[in-house]
Structure formats: structure tokens, C-alpha cells
Write a protein that holds these residues in place. Structure first.
Motif, PDB file in Angstrom:
ATOM      1  N   HIS A  15       0.869  -1.177   0.000  1.00 44.32           N
ATOM      2  CA  HIS A  15       0.000   0.000   0.000  1.00 44.32           C
ATOM      3  C   HIS A  15       0.912   1.234   0.000  1.00 44.32           C
ATOM      4  CE1 HIS A  15      -3.785   1.992   1.968  1.00 44.32           C
ATOM      5  NE2 HIS A  15      -3.441   2.546   0.832  1.00 44.32           N
ATOM      6  N   ALA A  16       1.206   1.763  -1.187  1.00 42.18           N
ATOM      7  CA  ALA A  16       2.246   2.791  -1.296  1.00 42.18           C
ATOM      8  C   ALA A  16       1.740   4.189  -0.957  1.00 42.18           C
ATOM      9  CB  ALA A  16       2.862   2.778  -2.690  1.00 42.18           C
ATOM     10  N   ILE A  17       0.511   4.498  -1.338  1.00 44.95           N
ATOM     11  CA  ILE A  17      -0.041   5.839  -1.100  1.00 44.95           C
ATOM     12  C   ILE A  17      -1.343   5.695  -0.324  1.00 44.95           C
ATOM     13  CG2 ILE A  17      -0.960   7.930  -2.229  1.00 44.95           C
ATOM     14  CD1 ILE A  17       2.072   7.475  -2.568  1.00 44.95           C
ATOM     15  N   GLY A  34       9.912  14.586   0.852  1.00 46.94           N
ATOM     16  CA  GLY A  34       9.838  13.395   1.691  1.00 46.94           C
ATOM     17  C   GLY A  34      11.044  12.513   1.430  1.00 46.94           C
ATOM     18  N   ALA A  35      11.266  11.592   2.347  1.00 51.02           N
ATOM     19  CA  ALA A  35      12.442  10.735   2.258  1.00 51.02           C
ATOM     20  C   ALA A  35      12.317   9.751   1.098  1.00 51.02           C
ATOM     21  CB  ALA A  35      12.608   9.972   3.565  1.00 51.02           C
ATOM     22  N   ASN A  36      13.373   9.019   0.834  1.00 47.19           N
ATOM     23  CA  ASN A  36      13.343   7.962  -0.182  1.00 47.19           C
ATOM     24  C   ASN A  36      12.246   6.977   0.168  1.00 47.19           C
ATOM     25  OD1 ASN A  36      16.727   8.357  -0.054  1.00 47.19           O
ATOM     26  ND2 ASN A  36      15.695   8.433  -2.005  1.00 47.19           N
ATOM     27  N   GLY A  37      11.462   6.637  -0.835  1.00 45.57           N
ATOM     28  CA  GLY A  37      10.422   5.638  -0.619  1.00 45.57           C
ATOM     29  C   GLY A  37       9.163   6.186   0.019  1.00 45.57           C
ATOM     30  N   ALA A  38       9.089   7.495   0.208  1.00 43.36           N
ATOM     31  CA  ALA A  38       7.899   8.077   0.843  1.00 43.36           C
ATOM     32  C   ALA A  38       6.676   7.992  -0.070  1.00 43.36           C
ATOM     33  CB  ALA A  38       8.172   9.521   1.226  1.00 43.36           C
ATOM     34  N   GLY A  39       6.917   7.916  -1.366  1.00 44.52           N
ATOM     35  CA  GLY A  39       5.783   7.780  -2.294  1.00 44.52           C
ATOM     36  C   GLY A  39       5.628   8.958  -3.248  1.00 44.52           C
ATOM     37  N   LYS A  40       6.639   9.795  -3.322  1.00 40.65           N
ATOM     38  CA  LYS A  40       6.535  10.991  -4.165  1.00 40.65           C
ATOM     39  C   LYS A  40       6.350  10.634  -5.640  1.00 40.65           C
ATOM     40  CE  LYS A  40      10.668  12.287  -2.828  1.00 40.65           C
ATOM     41  NZ  LYS A  40      11.076  11.159  -1.979  1.00 40.65           N
ATOM     42  N   SER A  41       7.248   9.790  -6.154  1.00 38.49           N
ATOM     43  CA  SER A  41       7.162   9.431  -7.576  1.00 38.49           C
ATOM     44  C   SER A  41       5.866   8.697  -7.870  1.00 38.49           C
ATOM     45  CB  SER A  41       8.333   8.534  -7.975  1.00 38.49           C
ATOM     46  OG  SER A  41       9.534   9.206  -7.751  1.00 38.49           O
ATOM     47  N   THR A  42       5.435   7.871  -6.926  1.00 42.26           N
ATOM     48  CA  THR A  42       4.187   7.126  -7.125  1.00 42.26           C
ATOM     49  C   THR A  42       3.016   8.088  -7.317  1.00 42.26           C
ATOM     50  OG1 THR A  42       5.092   5.365  -5.753  1.00 42.26           O
ATOM     51  CG2 THR A  42       2.711   5.355  -6.110  1.00 42.26           C
ATOM     52  N   PRO A  82       9.859  12.723 -15.797  1.00 43.75           N
ATOM     53  CA  PRO A  82       9.930  11.660 -14.802  1.00 43.75           C
ATOM     54  C   PRO A  82      11.287  11.598 -14.096  1.00 43.75           C
ATOM     55  CG  PRO A  82      10.074  10.737 -17.014  1.00 43.75           C
ATOM     56  CD  PRO A  82       9.897  12.212 -17.171  1.00 43.75           C
ATOM     57  N   GLU A  83      11.280  10.856 -12.999  1.00 41.67           N
ATOM     58  CA  GLU A  83      12.507  10.634 -12.245  1.00 41.67           C
ATOM     59  C   GLU A  83      13.540   9.965 -13.150  1.00 41.67           C
ATOM     60  OE1 GLU A  83      11.659   8.313  -8.805  1.00 41.67           O
ATOM     61  OE2 GLU A  83      13.593   8.698  -7.890  1.00 41.67           O
ATOM     62  N   GLY A  84      14.774  10.420 -13.082  1.00 40.39           N
ATOM     63  CA  GLY A  84      15.828   9.816 -13.891  1.00 40.39           C
ATOM     64  C   GLY A  84      15.772  10.264 -15.346  1.00 40.39           C
TER      65      GLY A  84
END
Ligand SMILES: Nc1ncnc2c1ncn2[C@@H]1O[C@H](COP(=O)(O)OP(=O)(O)OP(=O)(O)O)[C@@H](O)[C@H]1O
Ligand SMILES: [Mg+2]
Lengths: 233, 291
Positions: A15-17, A34-42, A82-84
Motif C-alpha cells: 500500500h504505497a499511497i 519526503g524521504a526515499n520511498g515516501a511515495g513521491k514518484s508514485t 519523470p525521475e531519472g
């Protein structure tokens, strides 16, 4: 301009978001930090239709886009870097820019010229294969490519990632410039310091939830923000 | 002189493989799947010409046009019905489905046309050309001229047109292409249409060269063209052209100078050798994993 209401996004069982809601008004720069894995890109991918929310709504310029296919959003005025970067490494710089205007078709030459004016480096390298550009040049290309569609809302996922401090400043200057030209901006950044200094408002994410929101100034002064930025819980 | 004439018929055979290999490689590059039913499109195309010309008495040109149309519609329909629902399934499910589609087409042809091979109508009537002692078959010349024109056209299409560039973008990064406003589904449909049209043309030359067509006719050239695509670097368009042509030449020279029975083994042996030396194939690109 953009309204995200109660979205819940899953990767299989993950459950990412969780019940995320926020808004971006016309003319604003809004930042998600937010930190890495917080769900920003999602969240960004869900807005641009690459992922789907199980609940809630996403409204863009008054239209519900929760179920709209990703490729249909560009002509509606939404562009997502997008990221990257995700530039087309095997295509030339110019072809990458042409892809940015894929749905537009008219005034291509003028728009390319205007991107070259923002990023003279890209003009010198217009026939070079994009994969041979440096990281900073690739980021310029990714941003220039997104501007080719003249978006009303520009979504940027960590534009400063992997860049030297001088280049980071340059990228932020460009973001401000695009903003002055009338583009509304939704910015995701690891570099919270920089992001908060240009953002009108920001939302802080932790483990898929919005835990804090306020103006850029307010958040910069808050202790909690340092915690989130450092990846605390 | 006989070497030269073997070389030319090898080139002609190879350019047929190249047409088929192009379909494999484009579908692989853009839809990220191995369409093992691709070879059977050749058979369907060839049977269409047989029915149109031999049974319905249509002129050859109309038969050819009909064959291209039917193959395009069929290729696009197969993609819609069989592959599109599996867009986000594991590659193995898609592969097995493709093999299923291949058997389905073969069985369908078996029911309609029976197991005896049907003779292919004479669609090309060009006289052999004599250059001194060298004799070049008319079919070889026609095959070479048409396939070369198609390959030049396809290269221009991929490199210069908007749709062609979109296809390259999708093949490199599907999600990024989608973010540019490119419809991945539409691009895949166009890819299947082009691949099937090329296969039907290949079927035509294949029929004209060998004279007989049966339900399983497509599978061997299909497999060889797949080998050619891997040989040239799967996903690479110039690679498929080069791979196909080399494969045809090697096969023909092996048949002429070494052994007819061993020619296929030699072809596959060369492939294994090339892949040992260059795992991505002759013109295959290393997957760029720059972050
Ligand atoms: N494709 C995926 N499959 C499964 N889990 C995923 C996938 N993508 C992301 N996740 C998980 O979802 C969560 C949110 O990831 P997301 O990429 O949105 O984070 P982020 O805030 O953008 O992080 P970063 O700052 O590192 O880019 C993470 O826990 C991540 O492990
Ligand atoms: Mg991210």
C-alpha cells in the motif's frame, strides 16, 4: 488547476499511497518533499496516468482525469518530467524535442528554437545522440522536451538528482523562469532546502501519507521538516 | 560463375528472410514480445494469392494486394484478441499464447486446404537474365529489387516520419513515450500492421521461389527469420536486414559447396558462434542502463 482527493495506490500487496489529498492552484509552485520511498514518484505517476488509484479522484482544470490514459493528458496541458529524466538515449537531441511536441505538430521549429535559447548547450548538440550527453545536459533536454508541449502544469520529479551544486542552481533558475512564463509547477525534490525556497506551498510525505503542509517559508522553519528530509520516521 | 549465381540466389533468399526478420524484430522492439505466429502469416499470405489467382481467377496484382490486406487485418486482429489482453502479463504467458496462435493458424489452413501442398501461381514472368556465362533467375532479380525498395522505404519511415520516430521512442522507453502523448497501443497496432504486410510480401516471394505452399510452409522460414533477427541483433532494424541477408547467403553457399542436408545445421552453427562472440548480435545495442 490540479486537485488530488483521497488517492490510494498499491503495488500488488504494497500500500504505497494512503489517503493522499492535495491541491495545486493556477500559477503556483507546489512542492512534495519526503524521504526515499515516501511515495513521491508514485503520486506523480498516478497523476499522469501511469498508475491508477483505487479510490478518490484526480481533477485537472476541472476535468476528472482519474481514468484518463496517460497519453491523452499531454494535449490537455500536462507534462511530466519523470525521475531519472528518461530521455530517449538512442535518439538525437532534436528528435527528443520533437517527441515532446508529438501531440502538437505546429510551430515546431519556433518551439525548438525557444528551447535552444533557454539551453544554448542543446543547440550545439542538436544532432548528437542523447545518450552521449552529460547528466546535466540530459536534465536540460528532459526539461526542454517537456516544455515543447506548452504545458499548463509541469510536473518535475527530482530535477536536481545527481547534479553538481552549480547545475542544481541552474536547474532551479530555469524552473523559476518557466514559472514566470505562466507555467504552474508541481515539484518533487530530495533537495528540500532548495525546493522550499522556491515553493509557494509544500506537502511533506512520510510512508505514503501527507504529514505536514504549509508555505515554503513555514516549512523551512519547522523542525519536523528536517526529520522528514533526513529520512526519520 | 556458379559461385556468383549461388551468391545471387542466396542474396535473394536472404532478402526474403530479411523481410520476415523485420517483422520479428520490430514487434520485439516495440511490443517486447516474440511473435512466434509471425511465420504463419507468410503461409496465410501465400494461400491468399493461391485462392485469389488460381481459384477466383483474379489478376496477380489484385491477388497480391488482397494478400497484403488480409495479412494486415489478420496481424492486427491477432494482436488485439490474443496479445493485447496480456500486455502486463509475464513474457512466458505471451510466448505460449503466440505459439498457440501459430498452431491455430496452421490447423485452420489444414482444415481449409488439406495437407497436400498447393501449387503457387506464376505471378512473376520475368525471363532469366544472361550476363556472359552467368544466368540470373527472373524471380531473384524481382525479389531483390522489391525487397531492397521496401527496406529503403522502411528505413526512411522509421528515421524520418513522425510515426517512425514514435515507434523508436516506444521501443526505447514505453512509459516515457506515453508521457510524450504517444499512444503505445496505436504504435503497437501499426507495428503489427507493417510486420504482417512485410510477411505477406515475403510469402509471395517464397511461393514464387519454391512453387508450392502447405499449412506448415511458414514455420521453417519463420524460424530462420527469427534466427536472422537474433543474429543481426534483435530489436535492430538494420540488424534484421543484415542478419536475414547473411543467413540466406550462408545457407545457399553451404547447400552448394558443403551439403544440402547439413545446410541448416551450418546456419544455426554460425548463429551460435556469432552469439558467443557478440551476445547482442551483429548490430544489437547493449541495453543502456544509465541511471
Ligand atoms: N514498481 C514497484 N513495485 C513495488 N513497489 C514499488 C514499486 N515502485 C515503488 N514501490 C514502493 O513504493 C514506495 C514509494 O516509492 P516511490 O518511488 O514513490 O518513492 P519516492 O518518494 O519517489 O522515493 P525516491 O525519493 O527514492 O525517489 C516505496 O516503498 C517503493 O519501494
Ligand atoms: Mg522518486
Amino acid at each position: 488547476m490540479l486537485k488530488v482527493e483521497n488517492i490510494n495506490v498499491y503495488y500488488g500487496q504494497i500500500h504505497a499511497i494512503k489517503d493522499v489529498s492535495f491541491e495545486v492552484h493556477e500559477g503556483e509552485i507546489v512542492s512534495l518533499i519526503g524521504a526515499n520511498g515516501a511515495g513521491k514518484s508514485t503520486i506523480l505517476k498516478t497523476i499522469s496516468g501511469l498508475l491508477r488509484s483505487k479510490t478518490g479522484h484526480i481533477t485537472f482544470k476541472g476535468e476528472d482525469i482519474s481514468k484518463t490514459e496517460a497519453y491523452k493528458l499531454v494535449p490537455k496541458g500536462l507534462a511530466h518530467v519523470p525521475e531519472g529524466r528518461r530521455i530517449f538515449l538512442q535518439m538525437t537531441v532534436k528528435e527528443n524535442l520533437e517527441m515532446g511536441a508529438y501531440t502538437k505538430g505546429e510551430n515546431m521549429a519556433e518551439d525548438i528554437e525557444s528551447v535552444y535559447n533557454h539551453f544554448p548547450r542543446l543547440r550545439e548538440r542538436q544532432n548528437q545522440i542523447a545518450g552521449t550527453l552529460s547528466g546535466g545536459e540530459q536534465q536540460m533536454l528532459a526539461m526542454g522536451r517537456a516544455m515543447m508541449s506548452h504545458p499548463d502544469l509541469l510536473i518535475l520529479d527530482e530535477p536536481s538528482m545527481g547534479l553538481a551544486p552549480i547545475l542544481v542552481q541552474g536547474i532551479f533558475d530555469i524552473i523559476k523562469e518557466f514559472h514566470k512564463m505562466g507555467t504552474t509547477i508541481l515539484l518533487v525534490e530530495q533537495n528540500a532546502e532548495m525546493a522550499l525556497s522556491i515553493a509557494d506551498r509544500a506537502y511533506v510525505l512520510e510512508s505514503g501519507r501527507v504529514v505536514l503542509t504549509g508555505t515554503g517559508e513555514e516549512l523551512k522553519a519547522s523542525d519536523q521538516i528536517k526529520k522528514a528530509y533526513l529520512g526519520g520516521n | 560463375m556458379s559461385f556468383l549465381s549461388n551468391l545471387i540466389s542466396g542474396l535473394s533468399l536472404g532478402s526474403i528472410y530479411a523481410l520476415i526478420a523485420l517483422g520479428y524484430t520490430m514487434v520485439y522492439g516495440i511490443a517486447k514480445m516474440l511473435n512466434f505466429a509471425h511465420g504463419d502469416v507468410i503461409m496465410v499470405g501465400a494461400f491468399t494469392v493461391i485462392v485469389a489467382v488460381n481459384s477466383m481467377g483474379l489478376p496477380a496484382v489484385l491477388g497480391i494486394v488482397l494478400s497484403v490486406l488480409i495479412c494486415v487485418v489478420m496481424g492486427v486482429t491477432i494482436e488485439r484478441i490474443a496479445y493485447k489482453p496480456l500486455r502486463s502479463s509475464p513474457p512466458l504467458s505471451v510466448l505460449i499464447t503466440a505459439i498457440g496462435v501459430s498452431y491455430f493458424l496452421q490447423s485452420l489452413a489444414l482444415i481449409i486446404f488439406g495437407s497436400t501442398q498447393k501449387s503457387f501461381p506464376k505471378v512473376f514472368n520475368m525471363e532469366p537474365v544472361h550476363l556472359g556465362e552467368l544466368t540470373i533467375k527472373g524471380e531473384s532479380i524481382e525479389t531483390l529489387v522489391v525487397t531492397t525498395a521496401i527496406m529503403i522505404g522502411l528505413t526512411l519511415f522509421i528515421n524520418k516520419t513522425k510515426m517512425g520516430k514514435a515507434m523508436r521512442a516506444v521501443s526505447e522507453d514505453r512509459a516515457a513515450a506515453e508521457l510524450m502523448g504517444i499512444s503505445v497501443n496505436k504504435t503497437i497496432t501499426v507495428t503489427f500492421a507493417i510486420g504482417s504486410a512485410l510477411a505477406s510480401v515475403a510469402g509471395l516471394f517464397f511461393g514464387a521461389t519454391y512453387g508450392f505452399i502447405g499449412p506448415y510452409t511458414g514455420s521453417m522460414p519463420g524460424i530462420k527469420a527469427f534466427v536472422a533477427a537474433v543474429f543481426g541483433g534483435i530489436g535492430s532494424i538494420p540488424g534484421a536486414m543484415l542478419g536475414g541477408i547473411l543467413l540466406g547467403v550462408i545457407e545457399n553457399l553451404a547447400k552448394a559447396y558443403i551439403s544440402t542436408e547439413l545446410s541448416d545445421a551450418i546456419v544455426f552453427g554460425v548463429l551460435v558462434l556469432v552469439l558467443c562472440l557478440k551476445p547482442t548480435g551483429l548490430l544489437g545495442k547493449k541495453i543502456n542502463e544509465k541511471v
